[in-house]
Design a protein around this motif. Structure first.
Motif, PDB file in Angstrom:
ATOM      1  N   GLU A  16      17.168  29.246  41.880  1.00  0.00           N
ATOM      2  CA  GLU A  16      16.660  30.270  40.976  1.00  0.00           C
ATOM      3  C   GLU A  16      15.313  30.830  41.400  1.00  0.00           C
ATOM      4  O   GLU A  16      14.831  31.795  40.799  1.00  0.00           O
ATOM      5  N   SER A  17      14.704  30.240  42.415  1.00  0.00           N
ATOM      6  CA  SER A  17      13.451  30.796  42.925  1.00  0.00           C
ATOM      7  C   SER A  17      13.698  32.047  43.769  1.00  0.00           C
ATOM      8  O   SER A  17      12.781  32.813  44.043  1.00  0.00           O
ATOM      9  N   LYS A  18      14.951  32.262  44.166  1.00  0.00           N
ATOM     10  CA  LYS A  18      15.310  33.420  44.974  1.00  0.00           C
ATOM     11  C   LYS A  18      15.736  34.581  44.064  1.00  0.00           C
ATOM     12  O   LYS A  18      16.166  34.365  42.933  1.00  0.00           O
ATOM     13  N   PRO A  19      15.632  35.804  44.555  1.00  0.00           N
ATOM     14  CA  PRO A  19      16.114  36.956  43.777  1.00  0.00           C
ATOM     15  C   PRO A  19      17.603  36.837  43.481  1.00  0.00           C
ATOM     16  O   PRO A  19      18.357  36.203  44.241  1.00  0.00           O
ATOM     17  N   VAL A  20      18.028  37.453  42.388  1.00  0.00           N
ATOM     18  CA  VAL A  20      19.420  37.375  41.951  1.00  0.00           C
ATOM     19  C   VAL A  20      20.382  37.758  43.067  1.00  0.00           C
ATOM     20  O   VAL A  20      21.377  37.059  43.326  1.00  0.00           O
ATOM     21  N   ASN A  21      20.110  38.866  43.754  1.00  0.00           N
ATOM     22  CA  ASN A  21      21.059  39.357  44.754  1.00  0.00           C
ATOM     23  C   ASN A  21      21.141  38.477  45.986  1.00  0.00           C
ATOM     24  O   ASN A  21      22.054  38.641  46.797  1.00  0.00           O
ATOM     25  N   GLU A  22      20.196  37.553  46.140  1.00  0.00           N
ATOM     26  CA  GLU A  22      20.271  36.610  47.263  1.00  0.00           C
ATOM     27  C   GLU A  22      21.160  35.434  46.915  1.00  0.00           C
ATOM     28  O   GLU A  22      22.088  35.105  47.657  1.00  0.00           O
ATOM     29  N   TRP A  23      20.879  34.762  45.784  1.00  0.00           N
ATOM     30  CA  TRP A  23      21.697  33.591  45.474  1.00  0.00           C
ATOM     31  C   TRP A  23      23.118  33.960  45.054  1.00  0.00           C
ATOM     32  O   TRP A  23      24.052  33.182  45.227  1.00  0.00           O
ATOM     33  N   LYS A  24      23.287  35.194  44.532  1.00  0.00           N
ATOM     34  CA  LYS A  24      24.623  35.587  44.073  1.00  0.00           C
ATOM     35  C   LYS A  24      25.617  35.690  45.229  1.00  0.00           C
ATOM     36  O   LYS A  24      26.826  35.477  45.039  1.00  0.00           O
ATOM     37  N   LYS A  25      25.130  36.001  46.423  1.00  0.00           N
ATOM     38  CA  LYS A  25      26.004  36.099  47.590  1.00  0.00           C
ATOM     39  C   LYS A  25      26.661  34.762  47.927  1.00  0.00           C
ATOM     40  O   LYS A  25      27.699  34.727  48.582  1.00  0.00           O
ATOM     41  N   GLN A  26      26.047  33.672  47.483  1.00  0.00           N
ATOM     42  CA  GLN A  26      26.563  32.339  47.804  1.00  0.00           C
ATOM     43  C   GLN A  26      27.549  31.798  46.770  1.00  0.00           C
ATOM     44  O   GLN A  26      28.203  30.793  47.019  1.00  0.00           O
ATOM     45  N   ILE A  27      27.620  32.433  45.604  1.00  0.00           N
ATOM     46  CA  ILE A  27      28.406  31.876  44.514  1.00  0.00           C
ATOM     47  C   ILE A  27      29.902  32.005  44.812  1.00  0.00           C
ATOM     48  O   ILE A  27      30.414  33.102  45.047  1.00  0.00           O
ATOM     49  N   ILE A  28      30.585  30.905  44.778  1.00  0.00           N
ATOM     50  CA  ILE A  28      31.980  30.848  45.213  1.00  0.00           C
ATOM     51  C   ILE A  28      32.898  31.698  44.329  1.00  0.00           C
ATOM     52  O   ILE A  28      33.888  32.267  44.793  1.00  0.00           O
ATOM     53  N   ASP A  29      32.568  31.807  43.031  1.00  0.00           N
ATOM     54  CA  ASP A  29      33.437  32.546  42.109  1.00  0.00           C
ATOM     55  C   ASP A  29      32.770  33.827  41.610  1.00  0.00           C
ATOM     56  O   ASP A  29      33.072  34.298  40.509  1.00  0.00           O
ATOM     57  N   ALA A  30      31.875  34.412  42.426  1.00  0.00           N
ATOM     58  CA  ALA A  30      31.134  35.610  42.003  1.00  0.00           C
ATOM     59  C   ALA A  30      32.053  36.749  41.595  1.00  0.00           C
ATOM     60  O   ALA A  30      31.715  37.547  40.720  1.00  0.00           O
ATOM     61  N   GLY A  31      33.227  36.832  42.209  1.00  0.00           N
ATOM     62  CA  GLY A  31      34.155  37.915  41.894  1.00  0.00           C
ATOM     63  C   GLY A  31      34.756  37.826  40.503  1.00  0.00           C
ATOM     64  O   GLY A  31      35.329  38.800  40.011  1.00  0.00           O
ATOM     65  N   ARG A  32      34.618  36.647  39.876  1.00  0.00           N
ATOM     66  CA  ARG A  32      35.182  36.454  38.545  1.00  0.00           C
ATOM     67  C   ARG A  32      34.096  36.308  37.484  1.00  0.00           C
ATOM     68  O   ARG A  32      34.362  35.834  36.372  1.00  0.00           O
TER      69      ARG A  32
END
Length: 324
Positions: A16-32
């Motif tokens: 959470e120390s990183k900007p949203v658009n950085e950590w969101k790229k790593q989220i396995i289920d971001a598409g859902r």
């Protein structure tokens, strides 16, 4: 760049120390998942000051009058009883404070409203005009690097502030940042600002009316651009009870800057509860699986969810992830 399996994580392991658009790229289920538009910054008490309607039932009228008296008692405590009738009338005149994302304008708008309620009309008028100018400046300075490819960029890239409203209004309209209603309201507030801030003897005669008009213009600007609820281009339609941001708008500069940093990234089965002080607590499953849902598919799953499908808080059952 394609994500590798080693790079993928569940949302409870995000940094959470990183900007949203950085950590969101790593989220396995971001598409859902979609960003939930949510805020507790609002004030609807002025609605309780309206008189009951004749068409209401006796029970509804009684309940409304009970709530009305509670609001009046609260205003007496908040603003003092001296000239309380005028303060109540002023509070009623400025209407509700719209649901808004948390940004730089919230605290200042609250101060402007308070000034008007106690009869400090000139500070309220000047404050509303100044906050309108501050919003325009923030929008230009915060977003201009996203529009370096546009002809308008050369007009604004060197400046650190703008006291002439015409350039930022026209620029933000050309970039598609300002909604049409916001453009109208900014233009109206600009005219009022020119007449009020620069010396004009007529201000003495129209002070209260001008202050109220400025606040209402500003309220509409905030409601148009920063509301967390309602029909806006960036919100998914058809999700009762909550509002989510469309997938295509997650890369929109305005939405990126002002919504995503405070909007949780949830799947359709998230749940919410409130602490004793009404602070919201959220809970969600850490993994909805890989794959992409369209906004329509996400909305359908959300709308068809059953209570027993919702994420349970960790003290209720394992397998959920609590977010404060």
């Amino acid at each position: 760049m394609t994500r590798t399996e080693d790079e993928l994580i569940t949302i409870d392991r995000r940094d959470e120390s990183k900007p949203v658009n950085e950590w969101k790229k790593q989220i396995i289920d971001a598409g859902r998942r979609r960003h939930l538009s949510y805020s507790m910054d609002f004030d609807t008490r002025s609605m309780a000051l309206e008189e009951p309607q004749d068409s209401w039932t006796d029970k509804a009228k009684e309940l409304h009058l009970t709530n009305q008296q509670k609001v009046i008692d609260g205003l007496k405590s908040e603003y003092g009883e001296w000239e309380i009738d005028q303060k109540i009338e002023n509070f009623k005149s400025i209407g509700t404070k719209p649901f808004s994302v948390i940004s730089y304008h919230n605290q200042f708008f609250d101060q402007i409203r308070r000034a008007f309620v106690i009869g400090a009309y000139y500070p309220a008028l000047v404050g509303a005009c100044a906050l309108g100018e501050r919003i325009l400046n923030h929008l230009i300075l915060d977003l201009r690097d996203h529009y370096k490819h546009t002809p308008e960029y050369k007009k604004v890239y060197k400046k650190s502030s703008f006291d002439s409203w015409r350039i930022p209004i026209d620029t933000l309209e050309s970039w598609g940042v300002l909604l049409p209603k916001s453009v109208i309201e900014f233009n109206e507030l600009m005219s009022l600002r020119h007449r009020s801030i620069h010396f004009n003897e007529s201000t003495y005669m129209t002070l209260k009316d001008d202050a109220l008009a400025a606040i209402l213009h500003l309220r509409e600007i905030i409601e148009q651009q920063f509301t967390t609820h309602g029909a806006r281009p960036w919100f998914i339609k058809g999700t009762k009870g909550h509002v989510f941001i469309k997938k295509e708008f997650e890369n929109d500069p305005f939405v990126q800057e002002y919504f995503l940093p405070t909007c949780h990234f949830f799947g359709p089965y998230f749940s919410i509860s409130f602490a004793g002080d009404f602070t919201p607590q959220f809970c969600d499953f850490p993994n909805y699986g890989e794959g992409e849902w369209t906004d329509e598919e996400f909305a359908k799953v959300y709308e068809e969810r059953e209570h027993d499908q919702l994420a349970k808080f960790p003290d209720e059952v394992e397998g959920s992830h609590k977010l404060s």
